[in-house]
Motif scaffolding. Structure first.
Motif, PDB file in Angstrom:
ATOM      1  N   THR A   1       0.834  -1.210   0.000  1.00  0.00           N
ATOM      2  CA  THR A   1       0.000   0.000   0.000  1.00  0.00           C
ATOM      3  C   THR A   1       0.861   1.250   0.000  1.00  0.00           C
ATOM      4  N   LYS A   2       1.877   1.284   0.865  1.00  0.00           N
ATOM      5  CA  LYS A   2       2.766   2.452   0.907  1.00  0.00           C
ATOM      6  C   LYS A   2       3.510   2.623  -0.416  1.00  0.00           C
ATOM      7  N   THR A   3       3.965   1.515  -0.990  1.00  0.00           N
ATOM      8  CA  THR A   3       4.681   1.579  -2.266  1.00  0.00           C
ATOM      9  C   THR A   3       3.778   2.114  -3.372  1.00  0.00           C
ATOM     10  N   LEU A   4       2.576   1.574  -3.474  1.00  0.00           N
ATOM     11  CA  LEU A   4       1.644   2.036  -4.510  1.00  0.00           C
ATOM     12  C   LEU A   4       1.285   3.504  -4.333  1.00  0.00           C
ATOM     13  N   SER A   5       1.097   3.928  -3.100  1.00  0.00           N
ATOM     14  CA  SER A   5       0.727   5.333  -2.869  1.00  0.00           C
ATOM     15  C   SER A   5       1.838   6.275  -3.337  1.00  0.00           C
ATOM     16  N   MET A   6       3.079   5.794  -3.369  1.00  0.00           N
ATOM     17  CA  MET A   6       4.183   6.613  -3.874  1.00  0.00           C
ATOM     18  C   MET A   6       4.306   6.518  -5.394  1.00  0.00           C
ATOM     19  N   GLU A   7       3.863   5.419  -5.972  1.00  0.00           N
ATOM     20  CA  GLU A   7       4.017   5.215  -7.414  1.00  0.00           C
ATOM     21  C   GLU A   7       2.893   5.815  -8.251  1.00  0.00           C
ATOM     22  N   ILE A   8       1.670   5.770  -7.736  1.00  0.00           N
ATOM     23  CA  ILE A   8       0.546   6.234  -8.545  1.00  0.00           C
ATOM     24  C   ILE A   8       0.375   7.735  -8.416  1.00  0.00           C
ATOM     25  N   ASN A   9      -0.193   8.316  -9.456  1.00  0.00           N
ATOM     26  CA  ASN A   9      -0.457   9.739  -9.417  1.00  0.00           C
ATOM     27  C   ASN A   9      -1.790  10.013 -10.091  1.00  0.00           C
ATOM     28  N   GLY A  10      -2.087  11.268 -10.308  1.00  0.00           N
ATOM     29  CA  GLY A  10      -3.399  11.615 -10.802  1.00  0.00           C
ATOM     30  C   GLY A  10      -4.378  11.542  -9.652  1.00  0.00           C
ATOM     31  N   ASP A  11      -5.628  11.327  -9.967  1.00  0.00           N
ATOM     32  CA  ASP A  11      -6.646  11.272  -8.918  1.00  0.00           C
ATOM     33  C   ASP A  11      -6.921   9.821  -8.528  1.00  0.00           C
ATOM     34  N   ILE A  12      -5.830   9.109  -8.223  1.00  0.00           N
ATOM     35  CA  ILE A  12      -5.913   7.720  -7.770  1.00  0.00           C
ATOM     36  C   ILE A  12      -5.187   7.638  -6.443  1.00  0.00           C
ATOM     37  N   THR A  13      -5.809   6.989  -5.479  1.00  0.00           N
ATOM     38  CA  THR A  13      -5.175   6.832  -4.173  1.00  0.00           C
ATOM     39  C   THR A  13      -5.160   5.361  -3.778  1.00  0.00           C
ATOM     40  N   CYS A  14      -4.220   5.028  -2.923  1.00  0.00           N
ATOM     41  CA  CYS A  14      -4.144   3.695  -2.337  1.00  0.00           C
ATOM     42  C   CYS A  14      -3.858   3.874  -0.854  1.00  0.00           C
ATOM     43  N   ASN A  15      -4.773   3.388  -0.028  1.00  0.00           N
ATOM     44  CA  ASN A  15      -4.644   3.525   1.419  1.00  0.00           C
ATOM     45  C   ASN A  15      -4.912   2.193   2.091  1.00  0.00           C
ATOM     46  N   ALA A  16      -4.502   2.105   3.332  1.00  0.00           N
ATOM     47  CA  ALA A  16      -4.752   0.893   4.114  1.00  0.00           C
ATOM     48  C   ALA A  16      -5.483   1.247   5.393  1.00  0.00           C
ATOM     49  N   VAL A  17      -6.324   0.330   5.812  1.00  0.00           N
ATOM     50  CA  VAL A  17      -6.986   0.395   7.104  1.00  0.00           C
ATOM     51  C   VAL A  17      -6.276  -0.643   7.961  1.00  0.00           C
ATOM     52  N   LEU A  18      -5.842  -0.248   9.162  1.00  0.00           N
ATOM     53  CA  LEU A  18      -5.093  -1.164  10.029  1.00  0.00           C
ATOM     54  C   LEU A  18      -5.817  -1.342  11.363  1.00  0.00           C
ATOM     55  N   PRO A  19      -6.864  -2.150  11.378  1.00  0.00           N
ATOM     56  CA  PRO A  19      -7.578  -2.361  12.646  1.00  0.00           C
ATOM     57  C   PRO A  19      -6.753  -3.176  13.632  1.00  0.00           C
ATOM     58  N   GLU A  20      -7.036  -2.991  14.896  1.00  0.00           N
ATOM     59  CA  GLU A  20      -6.384  -3.780  15.954  1.00  0.00           C
ATOM     60  C   GLU A  20      -6.991  -5.183  15.969  1.00  0.00           C
ATOM     61  N   ILE A  21      -8.210  -5.293  16.427  1.00  0.00           N
ATOM     62  CA  ILE A  21      -8.926  -6.570  16.437  1.00  0.00           C
ATOM     63  C   ILE A  21     -10.343  -6.284  15.960  1.00  0.00           C
ATOM     64  N   ILE A  22     -10.814  -7.083  15.009  1.00  0.00           N
ATOM     65  CA  ILE A  22     -12.169  -6.937  14.496  1.00  0.00           C
ATOM     66  C   ILE A  22     -13.036  -7.983  15.185  1.00  0.00           C
ATOM     67  N   ASP A  23     -14.198  -7.580  15.620  1.00  0.00           N
ATOM     68  CA  ASP A  23     -15.103  -8.463  16.336  1.00  0.00           C
ATOM     69  C   ASP A  23     -15.784  -9.422  15.354  1.00  0.00           C
ATOM     70  N   THR A  24     -15.171 -10.581  15.165  1.00  0.00           N
ATOM     71  CA  THR A  24     -15.735 -11.618  14.308  1.00  0.00           C
ATOM     72  C   THR A  24     -15.810 -12.916  15.097  1.00  0.00           C
ATOM     73  N   LEU A  25     -16.579 -13.852  14.599  1.00  0.00           N
ATOM     74  CA  LEU A  25     -16.712 -15.156  15.252  1.00  0.00           C
ATOM     75  C   LEU A  25     -15.364 -15.854  15.365  1.00  0.00           C
ATOM     76  N   VAL A  26     -14.582 -15.846  14.283  1.00  0.00           N
ATOM     77  CA  VAL A  26     -13.265 -16.505  14.294  1.00  0.00           C
ATOM     78  C   VAL A  26     -12.363 -15.864  15.355  1.00  0.00           C
TER      79      VAL A  26
END
Length: 184
Positions: free
Chosen positions: A153-178
């Motif tokens: 994600t960090k690499t792509l955000s540096m490589e792409i330009n124009g009106d294109i973005t690449c971001n990441a969501v980094l949750p701690e723990i997601i409340d799922t059954l697993v």
């Protein structure tokens, strides 16, 4: 906008899909197991696609373009979690977590990014994890695979330009059954 959410039946993806259901032109969830190539249910579209197969993703993207419009937002929510063994005792977990958490997202990006570049617009959102930054005891394969997503994600955000973005969501723990079963 047309929003695509991978891993359409997962807990995270389901929440995202329902959040955007009435806020977007269309929301499409990708599913590995679907009885047809395309299905609509309660205003949400689903398409059958094994994200480990580049040609299936290409077909999925073409189907979305033909039936709806260009995908404007691509959210890589597909993934998996495993824990319980020290890193050196993990045998099958390394490959499984790498495939589920990294390769599937990379395959999607390989297919959708050229289209976004053609259109000079797009949003790619990858689901990582806080474990990608700090590691996680007894979950080495998971945290390393998520670190790969974070770095991509960090690499792509540096490589792409124009009106294109690449971001990441980094949750701690997601409340799922697993997660409840793994970490009571």
């Amino acid at each position: 906008m047309v929003i695509v959410v991978t891993g359409g039946h997962g807990a995270t993806a389901t929440g995202i899909i329902h959040h955007f259901k009435n806020r977007a032109k269309a929301v499409v969830g990708t599913l590995r197991n679907l009885d047809s190539k395309w299905k609509e249910k309660e205003g949400i579209y689903y398409t059958k696609c094994d994200l480990s197969e580049l040609d299936q993703i290409e077909g999925c993207v073409e189907l979305i373009r033909d039936r709806l419009d260009e995908p404007h937002v691509w959210i890589n929510a597909v993934g998996g979690f495993t824990m319980g063994k020290p890193a050196e005792e993990c045998i099958n977990e390394w490959e499984k977590m790498h495939l589920l958490n990294f390769e599937t997202s990379l395959n999607c990006i390989k297919n959708i990014l050229p289209i976004m570049k053609e259109n000079n617009f797009g949003r790619i959102i990858n689901f990582g994890s806080r474990a990608s930054e700090k590691g996680m005891a007894l979950a080495g394969p998971y945290s390393v695979s998520k670190a790969s997503i974070h770095n991509l994600t960090k690499t792509l955000s540096m490589e792409i330009n124009g009106d294109i973005t690449c971001n990441a969501v980094l949750p701690e723990i997601i409340d799922t059954l697993v997660n409840r079963e793994s970490m009571p």
